[in-house]
Structures are given as C-alpha cells and as structure tokens.
Design a protein around this motif. Structure first.
Motif, PDB file in Angstrom:
ATOM      1  N   ALA A 185       1.120  -0.997   0.028  1.00  0.00           N
ATOM      2  CA  ALA A 185       0.247   0.391  -0.099  1.00  0.00           C
ATOM      3  C   ALA A 185       0.660   1.341  -0.425  1.00  0.00           C
ATOM      4  N   ARG A 186       1.790   0.773   0.988  1.00  0.00           N
ATOM      5  CA  ARG A 186       2.989   2.926   0.702  1.00  0.00           C
ATOM      6  C   ARG A 186       3.534   2.599  -0.649  1.00  0.00           C
ATOM      7  N   LEU A 187       4.065   1.214  -0.822  1.00  0.00           N
ATOM      8  CA  LEU A 187       4.819   1.900  -2.272  1.00  0.00           C
ATOM      9  C   LEU A 187       3.267   2.389  -3.304  1.00  0.00           C
ATOM     10  N   LEU A 188       2.475   1.898  -3.402  1.00  0.00           N
ATOM     11  CA  LEU A 188       1.343   2.713  -4.326  1.00  0.00           C
ATOM     12  C   LEU A 188       1.632   3.671  -3.871  1.00  0.00           C
ATOM     13  N   ARG A 189       1.359   4.304  -2.688  1.00  0.00           N
ATOM     14  CA  ARG A 189       0.799   6.021  -2.904  1.00  0.00           C
ATOM     15  C   ARG A 189       1.703   6.471  -2.837  1.00  0.00           C
ATOM     16  N   LEU A 190       2.941   5.584  -3.073  1.00  0.00           N
ATOM     17  CA  LEU A 190       4.034   6.764  -3.693  1.00  0.00           C
ATOM     18  C   LEU A 190       3.868   7.110  -4.572  1.00  0.00           C
ATOM     19  N   LEU A 191       4.127   6.188  -5.067  1.00  0.00           N
ATOM     20  CA  LEU A 191       4.159   6.304  -7.037  1.00  0.00           C
ATOM     21  C   LEU A 191       2.801   6.858  -7.357  1.00  0.00           C
ATOM     22  N   ARG A 192       1.989   6.817  -6.771  1.00  0.00           N
ATOM     23  CA  ARG A 192       0.756   7.843  -7.124  1.00  0.00           C
ATOM     24  C   ARG A 192       1.413   8.963  -6.978  1.00  0.00           C
ATOM     25  N   ASP A 193       1.808   9.713  -5.791  1.00  0.00           N
ATOM     26  CA  ASP A 193       1.906  11.168  -5.126  1.00  0.00           C
ATOM     27  C   ASP A 193       3.295  11.509  -5.835  1.00  0.00           C
ATOM     28  N   GLU A 194       3.962  10.499  -5.926  1.00  0.00           N
ATOM     29  CA  GLU A 194       5.525  11.511  -6.995  1.00  0.00           C
ATOM     30  C   GLU A 194       6.016  10.676  -8.160  1.00  0.00           C
ATOM     31  N   GLY A 195       4.738   9.751  -8.411  1.00  0.00           N
ATOM     32  CA  GLY A 195       5.337   9.122 -10.263  1.00  0.00           C
ATOM     33  C   GLY A 195       6.348   8.352 -10.071  1.00  0.00           C
ATOM     34  N   PRO A 196       7.111   7.888 -11.260  1.00  0.00           N
ATOM     35  CA  PRO A 196       7.749   6.698 -11.734  1.00  0.00           C
ATOM     36  C   PRO A 196       8.847   7.144 -10.944  1.00  0.00           C
ATOM     37  N   ASN A 197       9.804   5.986 -10.137  1.00  0.00           N
ATOM     38  CA  ASN A 197      10.262   5.407  -9.293  1.00  0.00           C
ATOM     39  C   ASN A 197      11.006   4.489  -9.728  1.00  0.00           C
ATOM     40  N   SER A 198      12.472   4.229  -9.424  1.00  0.00           N
ATOM     41  CA  SER A 198      13.409   3.267 -10.046  1.00  0.00           C
ATOM     42  C   SER A 198      13.468   2.777  -8.524  1.00  0.00           C
ATOM     43  N   ARG A 199      13.407   1.819  -8.492  1.00  0.00           N
ATOM     44  CA  ARG A 199      13.153   0.374  -7.903  1.00  0.00           C
ATOM     45  C   ARG A 199      14.357   1.126  -6.378  1.00  0.00           C
ATOM     46  N   ALA A 200      16.038   1.430  -6.784  1.00  0.00           N
ATOM     47  CA  ALA A 200      16.737   2.266  -5.886  1.00  0.00           C
ATOM     48  C   ALA A 200      16.045   2.664  -5.301  1.00  0.00           C
ATOM     49  N   GLN A 201      14.916   4.341  -5.723  1.00  0.00           N
ATOM     50  CA  GLN A 201      14.609   5.612  -5.042  1.00  0.00           C
ATOM     51  C   GLN A 201      13.568   4.689  -3.892  1.00  0.00           C
ATOM     52  N   LEU A 202      12.616   3.521  -4.307  1.00  0.00           N
ATOM     53  CA  LEU A 202      11.655   3.385  -3.531  1.00  0.00           C
ATOM     54  C   LEU A 202      12.442   2.149  -2.771  1.00  0.00           C
ATOM     55  N   GLY A 203      13.693   2.205  -2.838  1.00  0.00           N
ATOM     56  CA  GLY A 203      14.163   1.132  -1.485  1.00  0.00           C
ATOM     57  C   GLY A 203      14.858   2.454  -0.835  1.00  0.00           C
ATOM     58  N   ASP A 204      14.773   4.183  -1.456  1.00  0.00           N
ATOM     59  CA  ASP A 204      15.437   5.257  -0.147  1.00  0.00           C
ATOM     60  C   ASP A 204      14.577   5.551   0.644  1.00  0.00           C
ATOM     61  N   ARG A 205      13.307   5.755  -0.045  1.00  0.00           N
ATOM     62  CA  ARG A 205      12.044   5.726   1.010  1.00  0.00           C
ATOM     63  C   ARG A 205      11.192   5.344   1.941  1.00  0.00           C
ATOM     64  N   ILE A 206      11.296   3.180   1.290  1.00  0.00           N
ATOM     65  CA  ILE A 206      10.626   2.315   2.112  1.00  0.00           C
ATOM     66  C   ILE A 206      11.700   1.918   3.257  1.00  0.00           C
ATOM     67  N   ASP A 207      11.328   1.457   4.123  1.00  0.00           N
ATOM     68  CA  ASP A 207      12.428   0.822   5.736  1.00  0.00           C
ATOM     69  C   ASP A 207      12.219  -0.614   5.281  1.00  0.00           C
ATOM     70  N   LEU A 208      12.286  -0.835   3.895  1.00  0.00           N
ATOM     71  CA  LEU A 208      12.308  -2.556   3.719  1.00  0.00           C
ATOM     72  C   LEU A 208      14.059  -2.822   3.621  1.00  0.00           C
ATOM     73  N   SER A 209      14.639  -4.625   4.096  1.00  0.00           N
ATOM     74  CA  SER A 209      15.544  -4.784   2.918  1.00  0.00           C
ATOM     75  C   SER A 209      15.232  -4.637   1.833  1.00  0.00           C
TER      76      SER A 209
END
Length: 393
Positions: free
Chosen positions: A11-35
């Motif tokens: 859910a957090r990934l979906l909302r992040l992509l909604r609010d900020e547009g396309p992101n790379s996996r690396a960028q998503l990793g910077d924003r989401i507290d997951l391994s």
C-alpha cells in the motif's frame, strides 16, 4: 481494478508512486524501510497483480541499472464534486492527473435521483471521449455532512431529500466500481494537499466559502472527520446572537451572515435601497445578483460592494481566528466560489485572524487562496477513492 495491495508495504509503495510518479527500485528502497530483498519481493508481487508496470530503465547510480516502476497507465478514477449549484466530474489516471473535466449547472435541491442522473450522463460523455473504458473507482463529494463509513448524507441543511440517501451504494451499482463519499470541503482539502498550495504542509485548515461554508481539517497529513463525520462544519458557528435565521434551524450562524447566498441577498437589498448605483444597474439588467456581481462591482471601485466584502471577511476571520488559536495550523487555505472576491476578502480575513489570535499561532501562518479552483474537489475525490483502493483489502 480487482487487485488490492496485500499488505501495508505494498500500500505504501502504491501511494508513493501515486504521489511522486515513477521511481526506480533503488529510489523506492531509499524511501521504504525494507531490506533490499523484501522490497524486491513486494515490487514483484505488485507487478504480478498488474497494479504497477515496469517503465524503462532508470538513470544509472553506478553498477547495474534498475527499471523504473510506475502505476498501471490504464487505471482510471472518476472524481465527482457536487456543489449547491453545479456539478464537476473528471477522469484522472492513477497519478491523479486530470485527463478530462466537465462542469454542469444544477441545483442540488432537485434531489439525489436527478443529480446522479446528470452525473452518469457526464461520466458517459467522458468515456465517449476515449478517456476511459470504465472506472476502477469513484470518489463523490456532497455539500453537507456525511456519515463517512456508510457514505450517507445526514440532515444536510441545503440538501432537502438527501438525508440518508445511500449515495455510495447507488453509485457503485450504476458505475460498476467501488465508490467512496465525503463532504465536499474535505475533498477540496485533499486536492490542495495533493497538487495545490498545501503540498508541503502536514497540518492545515481549508475553508470553502460558497453557497455554504465548511472547513476541511488536515492533521498529520490526514483529513480529520470527527467521530461521526461532521468535523469542520464551521458555517453553523454562531457569530451574531439572535441574528438571521439559518437553514439549519438556528439563528446567527456564520453561513446566514456571509456565504454566496447571503452576500447576494445583501447586495440586492443594497441595490433596492439605492445604496449602490453599480449594483442597482446589474440587478436591473439581470433580475438577480450573485457573488460574482459583487466582485465585479468591487473591482469597479463600488464602495458598497467593498463594504459587503470587508464585513463578510471580518466575520469569517473572526471564526477562523478561534480555529487558529485552538488548532495552531501551519496554513489556512481559502477556496470555493466566493473566492472570486479575491484579495479584498483575503485581506479582511487576515486582518481579523492576525489581530485576534495569539502571536505564537500566527507568527508564521500563511493565509492564502487555493491554487486549483474547481479542480481541487475532483482531484480530492480521486484521491479519496485511491486512498481506499491503495489500502490492504
């Protein structure tokens, strides 16, 4: 849209992509507290659902380049903003970009059946333009209190015939998709938060001045609706003991003394009493006056029109000052149809708030007009349904 996120990470990934547009996996990793491995698993599961798609190679950050991820481009949301005197309907993509927007004059007092027949006609027109084959979800705003969990209006003062009408259920059946319903000013606040003047503010008030007056309250980035959904109904705060009769049944409410309808009535009284040649001329030409006529007369320098705006702004400012002292927001946004009165209204509101509230609350408090205009409500409506759909089922 049949898939829903399976957990809060998705859910957090979906909302992040909604609010900020396309992101790379690396960028998503910077924003989401997951391994890194857990993030890869969740992204791959979302790709399998079809809610997100790969979208080309991302810019290199050294080493192997990753793919951009974006929300599925075919997702479509319907945003509906029902006002007292008009309907706005829009189609957005998953990032809530408005792809098409229609407006139609209509009196909400004609009742829910007639209003929703018009909504469906407008939605069909947008589909016919090729903007959507169907809708994955719809958000609906109405100009009155809403019992939010059920999507049902409750005793709305300016909406006879709407009390208890099953808006969510009826529209869901007609549109064939999930529907969420909220008060229109909450949706305006969500629209300004997503794409307008409140993008970077977590705690703010959004005051809508139209046929009625309401306030959206955003706390920590989330709309606060209260226990039953009636939070922010500031139009029925008393500003004049034993004042004018209000549609709610009480006397002296802010809405009875300053709103689009009250301003038009006061302008007509002034015109008939001979206090304004400018307003009298407009009344003779049209047979009636609106807030837009008052704005035009004020722009022409008419002192009576300016006095009406200042007096109304003072009353609104008096109420907002109390809210500011109580809530200590980081921003106050003024929107709605009466904002055509512009900076004359804003100046009066600011004067009262800065004068009456404590310096600690107002020292760095911007009080501004909304940026999005009519698009705020439909954008907020799309945000409302996407918040629902981008939550774990």
């Amino acid at each position: 849209m049949t898939a829903r996120p399976a957990n809060t990470h998705q859910a957090r990934l979906l909302r992040l992509l909604r609010d900020e547009g396309p992101n790379s996996r690396a960028q998503l990793g910077d924003r989401i507290d997951l391994s890194r491995s857990k993030l890869a698993v969740e992204v791959d599961r979302l790709l399998e659902t079809g809610l997100v798609v790969a979208d080309g190679l991302a810019a290199s950050r050294g080493g192997r380049r990753s793919h951009n991820i974006r929300l599925a481009p075919q997702l479509r949301f319907l945003g509906v903003d029902i006002g007292a005197t008009s309907i706005d309907v829009a189609v957005t993509n998953a990032e809530l970009e408005v792809l098409g927007h229609l407006n139609h004059p209509m009196d909400v007092r004609e009742g829910p059946v007639a209003v929703f027949e018009q909504v469906l006609v407008m939605a069909a027109k947008l589909r016919a333009l090729g903007l959507a084959e169907g809708f994955d979800g719809a958000g609906i705003g109405v100009p009155g209190p809403v019992r939010f969990p059920e999507g049902v209006p409750v005793a709305p003062p300016i909406m006879p015939g709407w009390d208890g009408f099953p808006v969510r259920e009826a529209l869901s059946q007609e549109l064939g998709c999930p529907v969420m319903v909220d008060n229109d000013v909450n949706l305006m606040a969500m629209g300004e938060q997503h794409a307008g003047v409140a993008r970077t503010v977590g705690d703010f008030l959004c005051v809508k001045i139209g046929t009625g007056i309401g306030c959206g309250i955003v706390v920590g980035g989330q709309v606060y609706r209260g226990t039953t959904g009636s939070a922010g109904d500031i139009g029925h705060i008393q500003v004049e003991p034993d004042g004018r009769a209000c549609a709610c049944g009480n006397r002296g409410c802010l809405e009875a003394h300053f709103s689009g309808a009250a301003l038009a009535r006061d302008a007509e009284d002034a015109a008939r009493a001979g206090r304004s040649a400018e307003l009298a001329s407009r009344l003779e030409a049209a047979g009636t006056l609106t807030a837009a006529d008052v704005a035009a007369a004020a722009a022409a320098g008419d002192p009576t029109a300016l006095d009406l705006i200042r007096e109304g702004g003072n009353r609104v400012g008096q109420v907002i000052a109390g809210l500011v002292s109580f809530f200590n927001p980081g921003l106050v946004v003024i929107g709605g149809g009466v904002t055509g009165l512009g900076h004359n209204l804003l100046a009066s509101v600011r004067t009262q708030v800065y004068r009456q509230s404590l310096p600690l609350a107002t020292g760095n408090l911007p009080i501004v007009l909304g940026e999005l205009g009519p698009a705020a409500g439909v954008t907020g409506a799309a945000r409302l349904i996407s918040d629902h759909l981008f939550s774990p089922a």
